[in-house]
Design a protein around this motif. Structure first.
Motif, PDB file in Angstrom:
ATOM      1  N   ASP A 200       0.850  -1.210   0.106  1.00 30.43           N
ATOM      2  CA  ASP A 200       0.067   0.021  -0.054  1.00 30.43           C
ATOM      3  C   ASP A 200       0.796   1.304   0.058  1.00 30.43           C
ATOM      4  O   ASP A 200       2.139   1.269   0.327  1.00 30.43           O
ATOM      5  N   SER A 201       0.244   2.311  -0.478  1.00 32.44           N
ATOM      6  CA  SER A 201       1.013   3.771  -0.393  1.00 32.44           C
ATOM      7  C   SER A 201       0.847   4.540   0.827  1.00 32.44           C
ATOM      8  O   SER A 201       1.386   5.577   0.848  1.00 32.44           O
ATOM      9  N   HIS A 202       0.183   3.951   1.978  1.00 26.43           N
ATOM     10  CA  HIS A 202       0.115   4.461   3.203  1.00 26.43           C
ATOM     11  C   HIS A 202       0.756   3.789   4.283  1.00 26.43           C
ATOM     12  O   HIS A 202       0.999   2.857   4.320  1.00 26.43           O
ATOM     13  N   TRP A 203       0.824   4.826   5.559  1.00 24.78           N
ATOM     14  CA  TRP A 203       1.311   4.269   6.680  1.00 24.78           C
ATOM     15  C   TRP A 203       0.510   3.171   7.321  1.00 24.78           C
ATOM     16  O   TRP A 203      -0.662   2.986   6.759  1.00 24.78           O
ATOM     17  N   ASN A 204       1.128   2.168   7.989  1.00 20.74           N
ATOM     18  CA  ASN A 204       0.313   1.132   8.744  1.00 20.74           C
ATOM     19  C   ASN A 204      -0.033   1.767   9.904  1.00 20.74           C
ATOM     20  O   ASN A 204       0.302   2.963  10.393  1.00 20.74           O
ATOM     21  N   ASN A 205      -0.715   0.800  10.899  1.00 19.15           N
ATOM     22  CA  ASN A 205      -1.067   1.805  12.228  1.00 19.15           C
ATOM     23  C   ASN A 205      -0.062   1.910  13.131  1.00 19.15           C
ATOM     24  O   ASN A 205      -0.077   3.186  13.813  1.00 19.15           O
ATOM     25  N   GLN A 206       1.203   1.330  12.771  1.00 19.59           N
ATOM     26  CA  GLN A 206       2.314   1.592  13.723  1.00 19.59           C
ATOM     27  C   GLN A 206       2.965   3.049  13.182  1.00 19.59           C
ATOM     28  O   GLN A 206       3.385   3.560  14.155  1.00 19.59           O
ATOM     29  N   GLY A 207       3.040   3.380  12.082  1.00 21.29           N
ATOM     30  CA  GLY A 207       3.471   4.627  11.551  1.00 21.29           C
ATOM     31  C   GLY A 207       2.576   5.522  11.649  1.00 21.29           C
ATOM     32  O   GLY A 207       2.938   6.619  12.161  1.00 21.29           O
ATOM     33  N   ALA A 208       1.201   5.431  11.766  1.00 16.41           N
ATOM     34  CA  ALA A 208       0.411   6.336  12.072  1.00 16.41           C
ATOM     35  C   ALA A 208       0.123   6.925  13.528  1.00 16.41           C
ATOM     36  O   ALA A 208       0.405   7.878  13.945  1.00 16.41           O
ATOM     37  N   ALA A 209       0.468   5.725  14.567  1.00 14.22           N
ATOM     38  CA  ALA A 209       0.891   6.083  15.684  1.00 14.22           C
ATOM     39  C   ALA A 209       1.915   6.914  16.230  1.00 14.22           C
ATOM     40  O   ALA A 209       1.904   7.926  17.027  1.00 14.22           O
ATOM     41  N   MET A 210       2.975   6.537  15.449  1.00 13.79           N
ATOM     42  CA  MET A 210       4.306   7.231  15.668  1.00 13.79           C
ATOM     43  C   MET A 210       4.346   8.710  15.394  1.00 13.79           C
ATOM     44  O   MET A 210       4.590   9.710  15.986  1.00 13.79           O
ATOM     45  N   GLY A 211       3.402   8.801  14.171  1.00 16.23           N
ATOM     46  CA  GLY A 211       3.455  10.048  13.443  1.00 16.23           C
ATOM     47  C   GLY A 211       2.393  10.962  14.435  1.00 16.23           C
ATOM     48  O   GLY A 211       2.805  12.141  15.002  1.00 16.23           O
ATOM     49  N   CYS A 212       1.560  10.515  15.029  1.00 15.74           N
ATOM     50  CA  CYS A 212       0.567  11.132  15.804  1.00 15.74           C
ATOM     51  C   CYS A 212       1.128  11.576  17.100  1.00 15.74           C
ATOM     52  O   CYS A 212       1.103  12.651  17.731  1.00 15.74           O
ATOM     53  N   ASN A 213       2.052  10.649  17.672  1.00 18.29           N
ATOM     54  CA  ASN A 213       2.573  10.844  18.938  1.00 18.29           C
ATOM     55  C   ASN A 213       3.725  11.834  18.895  1.00 18.29           C
ATOM     56  O   ASN A 213       3.749  12.707  19.864  1.00 18.29           O
ATOM     57  N   ALA A 214       4.468  11.748  17.711  1.00 22.55           N
ATOM     58  CA  ALA A 214       5.463  13.116  17.532  1.00 22.55           C
ATOM     59  C   ALA A 214       4.782  14.231  17.399  1.00 22.55           C
ATOM     60  O   ALA A 214       5.325  15.491  18.060  1.00 22.55           O
ATOM     61  N   ILE A 215       3.604  14.380  16.821  1.00 23.17           N
ATOM     62  CA  ILE A 215       3.100  15.784  16.478  1.00 23.17           C
ATOM     63  C   ILE A 215       2.446  16.228  17.881  1.00 23.17           C
ATOM     64  O   ILE A 215       2.662  17.458  18.221  1.00 23.17           O
ATOM     65  N   LEU A 216       1.607  15.307  18.420  1.00 20.43           N
ATOM     66  CA  LEU A 216       1.000  15.859  19.733  1.00 20.43           C
ATOM     67  C   LEU A 216       2.093  15.994  20.757  1.00 20.43           C
ATOM     68  O   LEU A 216       2.118  17.172  21.594  1.00 20.43           O
ATOM     69  N   ASN A 217       3.279  15.278  20.788  1.00 17.48           N
ATOM     70  CA  ASN A 217       4.253  15.483  21.775  1.00 17.48           C
ATOM     71  C   ASN A 217       4.883  17.143  21.343  1.00 17.48           C
ATOM     72  O   ASN A 217       5.006  17.918  22.472  1.00 17.48           O
ATOM     73  N   TYR A 218       5.021  17.340  20.120  1.00 14.01           N
ATOM     74  CA  TYR A 218       5.667  18.790  19.782  1.00 14.01           C
ATOM     75  C   TYR A 218       4.781  19.703  20.328  1.00 14.01           C
ATOM     76  O   TYR A 218       5.146  20.961  20.753  1.00 14.01           O
ATOM     77  N   LEU A 219       3.339  19.561  19.973  1.00 17.32           N
ATOM     78  CA  LEU A 219       2.398  20.496  20.399  1.00 17.32           C
ATOM     79  C   LEU A 219       2.151  20.669  21.976  1.00 17.32           C
ATOM     80  O   LEU A 219       1.367  21.489  22.416  1.00 17.32           O
ATOM     81  N   GLY A 220       2.724  19.584  22.869  1.00 22.08           N
ATOM     82  CA  GLY A 220       2.354  19.746  24.070  1.00 22.08           C
ATOM     83  C   GLY A 220       0.954  19.408  24.527  1.00 22.08           C
ATOM     84  O   GLY A 220       0.331  19.902  25.279  1.00 22.08           O
ATOM     85  N   LYS A 221       0.571  18.371  23.739  1.00 22.99           N
ATOM     86  CA  LYS A 221      -1.065  18.005  23.899  1.00 22.99           C
ATOM     87  C   LYS A 221      -1.153  16.740  24.730  1.00 22.99           C
ATOM     88  O   LYS A 221      -0.317  15.545  24.325  1.00 22.99           O
ATOM     89  N   ASP A 222      -1.919  16.687  25.530  1.00 22.34           N
ATOM     90  CA  ASP A 222      -2.215  15.339  26.231  1.00 22.34           C
ATOM     91  C   ASP A 222      -2.774  14.283  25.467  1.00 22.34           C
ATOM     92  O   ASP A 222      -3.653  14.621  24.542  1.00 22.34           O
TER      93      ASP A 222
END
Length: 278
Positions: A200-222
């Motif tokens: 597939d041309s998209h992230w798997n769930n692990q990639g999505a979880a890592m991307g989400c975690n990195a973004i929300l960590n940067y923004l300081g969101k719970d």
């Protein structure tokens, strides 16, 4: 007599794709493209001068057994010649498939000019300035292409002309402009984890979880960090690239399935509450 029989069989075979359209409907949704519908004789109250061209396109997209023939062609090309039967799909090694429209960026060719990269950075700078003036957070994130993370699985015939591409050029420009960003490419590579589906041309769930975690960590969101959540690997995902290459195929791709399916955070009277939805 035998010649007449062969002629009849020959004409029956010629008519089979057309007559078969009455009984076998072709589902092209897996091919990820726009298809020609049956054309109208009139358009806008006038005679449709493109009717026969459109009719030809309609037949090309819908004749019976089309996808079976496409699949047979793709199997032969992939297994015998190690080539793709679809111009939009690149057949790599170890079962990896890649989207051909990302090829220029992978090879480092046809990149944006210096002026265009500067303009991108300047526009992002103005957007960030405007957002921050309104007491909001701004973050711009680029999703890295699959072949930039797994170049070892790309066919050897694709030789890079430069290590610079639009991703690296824009990342450098954003650094100059002090744009808030997260370098997902570096994070994914450093992790050593498989973050893209093979088929597939998209992230798997692990990639999505890592991307989400990195973004929300940067923004300081719970948030709940799924990257540490227990999970299983299941072979239940239908890849879009595989569907484009083998429209009648049923091979499934693996995916990471987290034990907690969905996490919801809600605020009520300034009290945070958390609940899990399975």
């Amino acid at each position: 007599m035998k010649k007449k029989i062969f002629i009849i069989i020959f004409f029956c075979l010629l008519c089979l794709p057309s007559l078969g359209m009455l009984f076998f409907k072709t589902d092209v949704s897996v091919e990820q493209r726009q298809v020609q519908i049956f054309p109208s004789i009139k358009t806008g109250g006038k005679l449709n001068v493109k009717f026969f061209d459109q009719l030809n396109d309609y037949f090309s997209d819908n004749f019976a057994f089309r996808q079976n023939l496409i699949e047979a062609d793709a199997i032969i090309k992939k297994n015998v010649f190690r080539q793709s039967g679809n111009e939009k799909v690149i057949v790599g090694s170890k079962g990896y498939l890649f989207f051909s429209e990302t090829l220029d960026d992978y090879l480092g060719q046809n990149t944006l000019s210096k002026r265009e990269i500067y303009s991108c950075g300047r526009v992002l700078s103005l957007l960030q300035e405007n957002v921050e003036q309104n007491n909001r957070q701004f973050l711009f994130v680029i999703a890295p292409n699959k072949n930039s993370l797994y170049p070892e699985y790309m066919p050897k015939r694709y030789i890079k002309t430069s290590e610079q591409n639009n991703y690296s050029l824009l990342q450098a420009e954003m650094k100059k402009e002090n744009i808030n960003t997260v370098d997902l490419k570096k994070m994914f590579i450093d992790s050593g984890k498989e973050v893209y589906h093979k088929l597939d041309s998209h992230w798997n769930n692990q990639g999505a979880a890592m991307g989400c975690n990195a973004i929300l960590n940067y923004l300081g969101k719970d948030h709940y960090d799924y990257t540490n959540e227990r999970h299983t690997i299941k072979k239940n995902f239908s890849g879009d690239l595989y569907g484009m290459l083998f429209p009648k195929g049923n091979k499934k791709d693996t995916n990471v399935i987290y034990n907690k399916k969905k996490f919801v955070q809600s605020n009520f009277k300034q009290q945070k509450s958390y609940r899990y939805i399975n």
